[in-house]
Design a protein around this motif. Sequence first.
Motif, PDB file in Angstrom:
ATOM      1  N   LYS A   1      -0.813   8.092   2.077  1.00  0.00           N
ATOM      2  CA  LYS A   1      -1.972   8.868   1.636  1.00  0.00           C
ATOM      3  C   LYS A   1      -1.535  10.002   0.691  1.00  0.00           C
ATOM      4  O   LYS A   1      -0.345  10.280   0.567  1.00  0.00           O
ATOM      5  CB  LYS A   1      -2.706   9.473   2.845  1.00  0.00           C
TER       6      LYS A   1
ATOM      7  N   SER B   1      -9.168   8.791  -8.191  1.00  0.00           N
ATOM      8  CA  SER B   1     -10.577   9.014  -8.508  1.00  0.00           C
ATOM      9  C   SER B   1     -11.239   9.962  -7.499  1.00  0.00           C
ATOM     10  O   SER B   1     -12.359  10.403  -7.710  1.00  0.00           O
ATOM     11  CB  SER B   1     -11.326   7.684  -8.570  1.00  0.00           C
TER      12      SER B   1
ATOM     13  N   THR C   1      -0.886   6.885  -8.654  1.00  0.00           N
ATOM     14  CA  THR C   1      -1.318   7.146  -7.283  1.00  0.00           C
ATOM     15  C   THR C   1      -0.828   8.532  -6.877  1.00  0.00           C
ATOM     16  O   THR C   1       0.182   9.015  -7.387  1.00  0.00           O
ATOM     17  CB  THR C   1      -0.763   6.085  -6.298  1.00  0.00           C
TER      18      THR C   1
ATOM     19  N   LYS D   1       0.849  -1.207   0.000  1.00  0.00           N
ATOM     20  CA  LYS D   1       0.000   0.000   0.000  1.00  0.00           C
ATOM     21  C   LYS D   1       0.880   1.250   0.000  1.00  0.00           C
ATOM     22  O   LYS D   1       1.982   1.252   0.545  1.00  0.00           O
ATOM     23  CB  LYS D   1      -0.854   0.047   1.280  1.00  0.00           C
TER      24      LYS D   1
ATOM     25  N   SER E   1       0.168   9.231  -3.893  1.00  0.00           N
ATOM     26  CA  SER E   1       0.895   9.019  -2.647  1.00  0.00           C
ATOM     27  C   SER E   1       1.956  10.109  -2.443  1.00  0.00           C
ATOM     28  O   SER E   1       2.774  10.358  -3.325  1.00  0.00           O
ATOM     29  CB  SER E   1       1.563   7.646  -2.708  1.00  0.00           C
TER      30      SER E   1
ATOM     31  N   PRO F   1      -7.334  10.975   0.385  1.00  0.00           N
ATOM     32  CA  PRO F   1      -7.024   9.631  -0.108  1.00  0.00           C
ATOM     33  C   PRO F   1      -6.030   9.701  -1.278  1.00  0.00           C
ATOM     34  O   PRO F   1      -6.012  10.687  -2.024  1.00  0.00           O
ATOM     35  CB  PRO F   1      -8.378   9.101  -0.587  1.00  0.00           C
ATOM     36  N   GLU F   2      -5.224   8.655  -1.440  1.00  0.00           N
ATOM     37  CA  GLU F   2      -4.231   8.639  -2.524  1.00  0.00           C
ATOM     38  C   GLU F   2      -4.847   8.222  -3.858  1.00  0.00           C
ATOM     39  O   GLU F   2      -4.222   8.318  -4.902  1.00  0.00           O
ATOM     40  CB  GLU F   2      -3.052   7.711  -2.160  1.00  0.00           C
ATOM     41  N   ASP F   3      -6.103   7.773  -3.791  1.00  0.00           N
ATOM     42  CA  ASP F   3      -6.805   7.266  -4.967  1.00  0.00           C
ATOM     43  C   ASP F   3      -7.166   8.435  -5.908  1.00  0.00           C
ATOM     44  O   ASP F   3      -7.900   9.354  -5.523  1.00  0.00           O
ATOM     45  CB  ASP F   3      -8.072   6.562  -4.453  1.00  0.00           C
TER      46      ASP F   3
ATOM     47  N   ASN G   1       0.830  12.723  -8.704  1.00  0.00           N
ATOM     48  CA  ASN G   1       1.065  11.549  -9.538  1.00  0.00           C
ATOM     49  C   ASN G   1       2.103  11.849 -10.625  1.00  0.00           C
ATOM     50  O   ASN G   1       3.045  11.079 -10.838  1.00  0.00           O
ATOM     51  CB  ASN G   1      -0.278  11.113 -10.156  1.00  0.00           C
TER      52      ASN G   1
ATOM     53  N   LEU H   1     -13.898   9.050   1.276  1.00  0.00           N
ATOM     54  CA  LEU H   1     -14.176   7.908   0.386  1.00  0.00           C
ATOM     55  C   LEU H   1     -15.687   7.682   0.265  1.00  0.00           C
ATOM     56  O   LEU H   1     -16.161   7.092  -0.702  1.00  0.00           O
ATOM     57  CB  LEU H   1     -13.459   6.646   0.879  1.00  0.00           C
TER      58      LEU H   1
END
Length: 472
Positions: A286, A363, A410, A283, A412, A359-361, A402, A322
Motif C-alpha cells: 500500500k 489516482s 505506484t 501486487k 507503494s 491506497p497505492e493507486d 512514486n 477507494l
Amino acid sequence: MKRAVIIGTGVGGAAMAALLTVKGYEVTVLERNEYAGGRAAGYERDGFVCDMGVHYSGQGENGPHGEVARKVGANLTFLRPDPFVRFMKDDRWCYLPVQFINPVTVVQLARVVKFKLRNYPQCGLAILKLAGARTIKDVEPYDEMTLKDFLHSYTDDEELHRVFDVFCGLLMVMPYDEASAGEFMWCFSKWAQMKSSSYPKGGFRSISLSFLEAAGRHGTTVRYGESVREIRVAGGRAVGVETDKDFYPADVVVSNAGIKRTVAIAGAKNFPEEYVERVGRLKDSKGAVTLKYALDYRPSEVPILFHYSKKADFSKNLREMLEGKIPEDPALFMPSPTVCDPGLAPPGKHLLMVTTIVPEDLSASPLTERFLDQIEKKMNNLFPGLEEHTIWKHRTNLDWVNQMAGGRGTASVIGLAQSADQVGRNKPSPRTPVQGLYLVGCDAGGRGIGTEQASDSALNTAEMIAADIPPY
Ligand SMILES: Cc1cc2nc3c(=O)[nH]c(=O)nc-3n(C[C@H](O)[C@H](O)[C@H](O)COP(=O)(O)OP(=O)(O)OC[C@H]3O[C@@H](n4cnc5c(N)ncnc54)[C@H](O)[C@@H]3O)c2cc1C
C-alpha cells in the motif's frame, strides 16, 4: 575481472554495489535521481535533515543493515535511546516494551489494549508463537496464510485482531487480512527478539550513502542523473545497459528498479510469456501520505510514537478511500527522529513526522489531500500547541513516493506486497530468465521490514551472483 552494472541506489542497489565491489567485480552504479537512497533518501531544509519517507529500523546493527556494513566496512551507526516506543490507544498514552517474547510483556500488552480476560491464554499463545520464530523454517509453514486467519486459529478477540492489524500496517504496510502470516512472523519476531529497534545516525539516507561510500573506497563509480532506458539483451543474456547519456557493457546487470520496470526496460520479448504474465499480476504494498513538522520544541521524549483507536481498521479504511470516503480516525505512526539524533536539526529544534496507509493507486491523490487535512487536525489534538511551535511543515502525497522509487507509476511504500500469495516460495527469484540479469531490493530475494528486506535481498543475491558468474 567481471563488470557489473547496478541500476538504482535504493538500499538494495547501494548494498549490492558495496558487496559486489568487495567481492572483486568492477562496479558501475547508475541512478536516475540526483541523490541516493530511493524510498529511503533524505533532503535538507533550513538546517533540518529530513527522511523523504518516515522510517525506523526494527533490528538496527543486529540485522541485515549491520551485516552489510560489517562486510563492506561501511561507517553506519544505529542509535537507540531507551525507552524507544510509546503508543496511544483511545487517547491514552502508554509505554510499550516490544519484547513480546517475554510473557510479562505480553500481559502488559493485554492490559493496555484490553483483551477480554477469558481470551488471555489464547491471545498469549498467539503472540508468543508470532514472536518466537527463529529461522526461515519456523515461518515457512505460515507463508501462505493471512495474518488474520492465523490469529483466528487462536482467538476472535477483537482487540487482539485490531492491534495486530496496526502492527502489520507498521511493519509491512498491508492490512492484516492480506498480509502473509509467515512474513509478519519474520518481521515481528526480529523486532521482538533483537531488542534493537533503532534509527541510523544522520537519517535513513545514511544507510545507502554509507554503503556507496564504502563501495567508492573500493573503486565503484556512481553516476547520478542517469536514467537507464534499456537493458540490452543478446542471445538470451544481458550484455549491458543504455542510459540517456551512454552505453555501459556488463557481464552482470543488477536492477533495483523493481521487477515490473526491469522487465519493461529489458524488453518483454526477451522473457518467457508466462514470466511476463506473472510479473504483470504481482501486487505492490500500500501507499502512504506523510506530514513533517520542523519544530522549535521537543514534542516527545521517545523516538517512536503511534496512535490508534477503536476505529482503526486498515482494510475498511482502504476500501472506504477507494469509494471516495475519508477514514475517521486512522492509526498513525509518528516518529521524532531528532530524539535519536539531535544532529538532524539546529540546536534546540526538532522533527516530528506522521504517516498512515492509503491506497497505492496514484489516482487517489486528490482524496488524500483532504485526508491530510484531517490528519493535521488530529495532530493538533494529540500535541496541544503544535501549530504555534511549527517552523515549517511539509506534506507529501502519493506522487512523492512514486518519484523516490524512480517513477514506477505506484505509490507503494515497500515494493512488492508481502501478501500471502507473494512471499517465500511464491516470491520472484532475484535470478531472472535472462542470463546475467538479477533483481535486488524489496521485489525479490529478501524478507523483513522495508529497508531491512532490501539489505537482506542484497546479501542473498550477491552470493547467488558470485556462484553463477564469479568475479574473475
Ligand atoms: C513513507 C514511507 C515510510 C516507510 N517506513 C519504513 C520504515 O519505517 N522502515 C523501513 O525499513 N522501511 C520503510 N519504508 C520502506 C523503505 O523505504 C523501502 O521499502 C526501501 O527503501 C526500498 O528499497 P529498494 O532497495 O527496494 O529500492 P527503492 O527505494 O525502490 O530504490 C530504487 C532506486 O532505483 C532507481 N531507479 C529506478 N528506475 C531507474 C532507472 N531506469 N534508471 C536508474 N535508476 C532507476 C530509483 O530512482 C531509486 O533510487 C518506508 C517508505 C516510505 C515511502
